[in-house]
Design an enzyme around this catalytic site. Structure first.
Site, PDB file in Angstrom:
ATOM      1  N   THR A  13       0.808  -1.225   0.000  1.00 54.90           N
ATOM      2  CA  THR A  13       0.000   0.000   0.000  1.00 54.90           C
ATOM      3  C   THR A  13       0.835   1.267   0.000  1.00 54.90           C
ATOM      4  O   THR A  13       0.486   2.248  -0.674  1.00 54.90           O
ATOM      5  CB  THR A  13      -0.916   0.002   1.253  1.00 54.90           C
ATOM      6  OG1 THR A  13      -1.816  -1.101   1.137  1.00 54.90           O
ATOM      7  CG2 THR A  13      -1.716   1.276   1.363  1.00 54.90           C
ATOM      8  N   ASP A  58       1.491  -6.517  -4.497  1.00 63.78           N
ATOM      9  CA  ASP A  58       0.639  -6.542  -3.325  1.00 63.78           C
ATOM     10  C   ASP A  58       1.156  -7.756  -2.549  1.00 63.78           C
ATOM     11  O   ASP A  58       1.355  -8.825  -3.141  1.00 63.78           O
ATOM     12  CB  ASP A  58      -0.820  -6.750  -3.754  1.00 63.78           C
ATOM     13  CG  ASP A  58      -1.777  -6.721  -2.574  1.00 63.78           C
ATOM     14  OD1 ASP A  58      -2.677  -5.889  -2.566  1.00 63.78           O
ATOM     15  OD2 ASP A  58      -1.628  -7.570  -1.659  1.00 63.78           O
ATOM     16  N   SER A  59       1.400  -7.618  -1.253  1.00 64.58           N
ATOM     17  CA  SER A  59       2.104  -8.694  -0.545  1.00 64.58           C
ATOM     18  C   SER A  59       1.294  -9.982  -0.450  1.00 64.58           C
ATOM     19  O   SER A  59       1.830 -11.022  -0.077  1.00 64.58           O
ATOM     20  CB  SER A  59       2.555  -8.236   0.835  1.00 64.58           C
ATOM     21  OG  SER A  59       1.475  -8.171   1.731  1.00 64.58           O
ATOM     22  N   THR A  90       1.365  -4.871   3.990  1.00 63.74           N
ATOM     23  CA  THR A  90       1.155  -5.323   5.376  1.00 63.74           C
ATOM     24  C   THR A  90       0.588  -6.743   5.459  1.00 63.74           C
ATOM     25  O   THR A  90       0.754  -7.408   6.479  1.00 63.74           O
ATOM     26  CB  THR A  90       0.193  -4.377   6.130  1.00 63.74           C
ATOM     27  OG1 THR A  90      -1.070  -4.359   5.464  1.00 63.74           O
ATOM     28  CG2 THR A  90       0.752  -2.978   6.233  1.00 63.74           C
ATOM     29  N   ASP A  91      -0.073  -7.187   4.383  1.00 65.97           N
ATOM     30  CA  ASP A  91      -0.794  -8.464   4.491  1.00 65.97           C
ATOM     31  C   ASP A  91       0.107  -9.637   4.867  1.00 65.97           C
ATOM     32  O   ASP A  91      -0.266 -10.475   5.688  1.00 65.97           O
ATOM     33  CB  ASP A  91      -1.540  -8.770   3.191  1.00 65.97           C
ATOM     34  CG  ASP A  91      -2.746  -7.851   3.001  1.00 65.97           C
ATOM     35  OD1 ASP A  91      -3.133  -7.181   3.977  1.00 65.97           O
ATOM     36  OD2 ASP A  91      -3.288  -7.800   1.878  1.00 65.97           O
ATOM     37  N   THR A 161       3.332 -10.139  14.320  1.00 64.18           N
ATOM     38  CA  THR A 161       2.119 -10.660  13.685  1.00 64.18           C
ATOM     39  C   THR A 161       1.187  -9.486  13.391  1.00 64.18           C
ATOM     40  O   THR A 161       1.216  -8.474  14.094  1.00 64.18           O
ATOM     41  CB  THR A 161       1.450 -11.735  14.592  1.00 64.18           C
ATOM     42  OG1 THR A 161       0.440 -12.409  13.855  1.00 64.18           O
ATOM     43  CG2 THR A 161       0.837 -11.151  15.851  1.00 64.18           C
ATOM     44  N   THR A 272      -0.017 -22.279  19.226  1.00 63.69           N
ATOM     45  CA  THR A 272      -1.354 -21.966  19.732  1.00 63.69           C
ATOM     46  C   THR A 272      -2.099 -21.004  18.806  1.00 63.69           C
ATOM     47  O   THR A 272      -1.484 -20.144  18.171  1.00 63.69           O
ATOM     48  CB  THR A 272      -1.311 -21.376  21.161  1.00 63.69           C
ATOM     49  OG1 THR A 272      -2.636 -21.021  21.545  1.00 63.69           O
ATOM     50  CG2 THR A 272      -0.404 -20.155  21.263  1.00 63.69           C
ATOM     51  N   GLN A 273      -3.402 -21.173  18.762  1.00 62.99           N
ATOM     52  CA  GLN A 273      -4.243 -20.231  18.011  1.00 62.99           C
ATOM     53  C   GLN A 273      -4.390 -18.916  18.766  1.00 62.99           C
ATOM     54  O   GLN A 273      -4.828 -17.917  18.197  1.00 62.99           O
ATOM     55  CB  GLN A 273      -5.642 -20.822  17.795  1.00 62.99           C
ATOM     56  CG  GLN A 273      -5.663 -22.015  16.889  1.00 62.99           C
ATOM     57  CD  GLN A 273      -7.060 -22.582  16.693  1.00 62.99           C
ATOM     58  OE1 GLN A 273      -8.059 -22.004  17.132  1.00 62.99           O
ATOM     59  NE2 GLN A 273      -7.134 -23.718  16.016  1.00 62.99           N
ATOM     60  N   CYS A 274      -4.046 -18.951  20.067  1.00 62.19           N
ATOM     61  CA  CYS A 274      -4.176 -17.724  20.867  1.00 62.19           C
ATOM     62  C   CYS A 274      -3.110 -16.738  20.430  1.00 62.19           C
ATOM     63  O   CYS A 274      -2.015 -17.112  20.020  1.00 62.19           O
ATOM     64  CB  CYS A 274      -4.001 -18.021  22.352  1.00 62.19           C
ATOM     65  SG  CYS A 274      -5.211 -19.180  22.974  1.00 62.19           S
TER      66      CYS A 274
HETATM   67  N1  ASP Z   1      -2.842  -5.588   0.255  1.00 63.91           N
HETATM   68  C1  ASP Z   1      -1.772  -4.726   0.717  1.00 63.91           C
HETATM   69  C2  ASP Z   1      -0.483  -5.527   0.706  1.00 63.91           C
HETATM   70  O1  ASP Z   1      -0.269  -6.332   1.551  1.00 63.91           O
HETATM   71  C3  ASP Z   1      -2.077  -4.219   2.082  1.00 63.91           C
HETATM   72  C4  ASP Z   1      -1.090  -3.240   2.660  1.00 63.91           C
HETATM   73  O2  ASP Z   1       0.007  -3.049   2.188  1.00 63.91           O
HETATM   74  O3  ASP Z   1      -1.437  -2.617   3.681  1.00 63.91           O
HETATM   75  O4  ASP Z   1       0.310  -5.351  -0.187  1.00 63.91           O
END
Ligand code: ASP
Length: 341
Positions: A13, A58-59, A90-91, A161, A272-274
């Protein structure tokens, strides 16, 4: 002399532009935006080189092939720069931030991975602060680790995470304190910063293409599904289990499927899923059944770090027994080994 920072712009992004179908990466766009920012030309800022990847991604489209590309890119420019900023979507940022520490052995300079929830080209954005602070961290702070900087927090990459899909505080490392916090001041928790005491030279461990996977348990999960995923050629699995690492021990076929696979040499790591806390396979009968089936504890590792570690260890050509052993050792500060039984 101004410090020098190499910016690996992989996509995400932060450098996107608005198109009819939504935000998408565009080559040259980020550099254009950055050139228009007077604060980046300030004498307190490092000089920088931006390398736009081709293609910018896009990640969500990232794979371990791109992790290798980033690691090699850093190594290729290692001597010329004081620090590195990796601009990333961010993904899947936490996956890349988890993989790079294993791949970059003997790192002696900062690698700061960052991105944003709103692109730099928008009036109101989080990109500006994330970018400026990341450049400062990469240039001026002796933190020889792969870190993720986002929304005021400097996190160890292999502990990070994504915790928010739309908030500016999008990342956390729930099982490890931040390496630094950024408010009025940039405060680094120096006691937590890892240094390679052997002072090795930087070495890139490339990833091969081991067959590893992840599976999140859910109530009613069918043993057929589990058996299918565990079929050859699978080598390793991150099993995201309940609570302290528990699973449905009354489902005999499920337990048998796990036991058969581990007997064949599949390494199954229990996380863990937690969001927070550690696996302890001996607290409940529903956990010790998994341990008896040959599942090993991932302790407090994130699922992202456990998956990246499996990629790394199998890529080294290690035997399943060695992978199992090293999954339960702390290699890059990715795990706290508190439960010993
Ligand atoms: N879909 C975007 C990505 O991961 C989301 C982002 O960057 O915030 O490339």
């Amino acid at each position: 002399m101004r410090k020098r920072v190499y910016i690996a712009h992989t996509g995400g992004t932060i450098g996107m532009t608005k198109a009819r179908e939504g935000y998408r990466p565009a080559r040259g766009n980020l550099q254009k935006q950055m050139k228009a920012m007077p604060e980046l030309a300030h004498s307190s800022m490092p000089s920088y080189t931006v390398h736009d990847y081709d293609p910018l991604l896009d990640s969500s489209n990232m794979t371990p092939v791109e992790w290798v590309r980033i690691a090699n890119d850093i190594a290729d420019h290692y001597r010329e720069y004081d620090g590195f900023a990796v601009l990333h979507g961010t993904d899947t940022m936490a996956y890349t931030a988890s993989a790079l520490p294993f791949m970059l052995q003997g790192l002696g300079k900062p690698v700061i991975i960052t991105g944003s929830q709103i692109p730099l080209c928008e009036i109101r954005n989080d990109a500006r602060e994330n970018l400026i602070t990341s450049l400062m961290l990469a240039a001026n702070y002796d933190i020889p680790e792969v870190c993720l900087y986002f929304g005021g927090k400097l996190l160890r990459g292999c502990r990070s995470t994504k915790v928010s899909a739309d908030g500016f505080a999008a990342f956390d490392s729930p099982n490890f304190p931040p390496l630094g916090t950024v408010g009025i001041d940039i405060e680094v928790n120096w006691d937590l910063v890892r240094r390679d005491k052997r002072r090795r030279k930087l070495q890139v461990h490339e990833l091969a293409a081991p067959v590893v996977s992840a599976l999140r348990l859910f109530p009613g999960i069918s043993s057929d599904l589990v058996r299918n995923i565990l079929r050859p050629p699978l080598q390793g699995l991150v099993l995201e289990a309940y609570g302290v690492g528990n699973g449905p021990d009354k489902n005999r076929e499920f337990i048998e499927a796990l036991a058969e696979a581990t007997a064949r040499g599949v390494v199954i790591v229990d996380c863990t899923q937690c969001l927070e806390g550690t696996v302890d396979l001996h607290e409940y009968a529903t956990g010790s059944a998994l341990a008896r089936a040959g599942v090993v504890s991932g302790y407090d590792m994130t699922a992202e770090a456990a998956l990246a570690k499996l990629f790394y260890l199998f890529s080294q050509g290690h035997s399943p027994a060695r992978v199992k052993k090293e999954m339960q050792q702390d290699l890059r500060g990715e795990v706290t080994l508190t439960v010993h039984r």
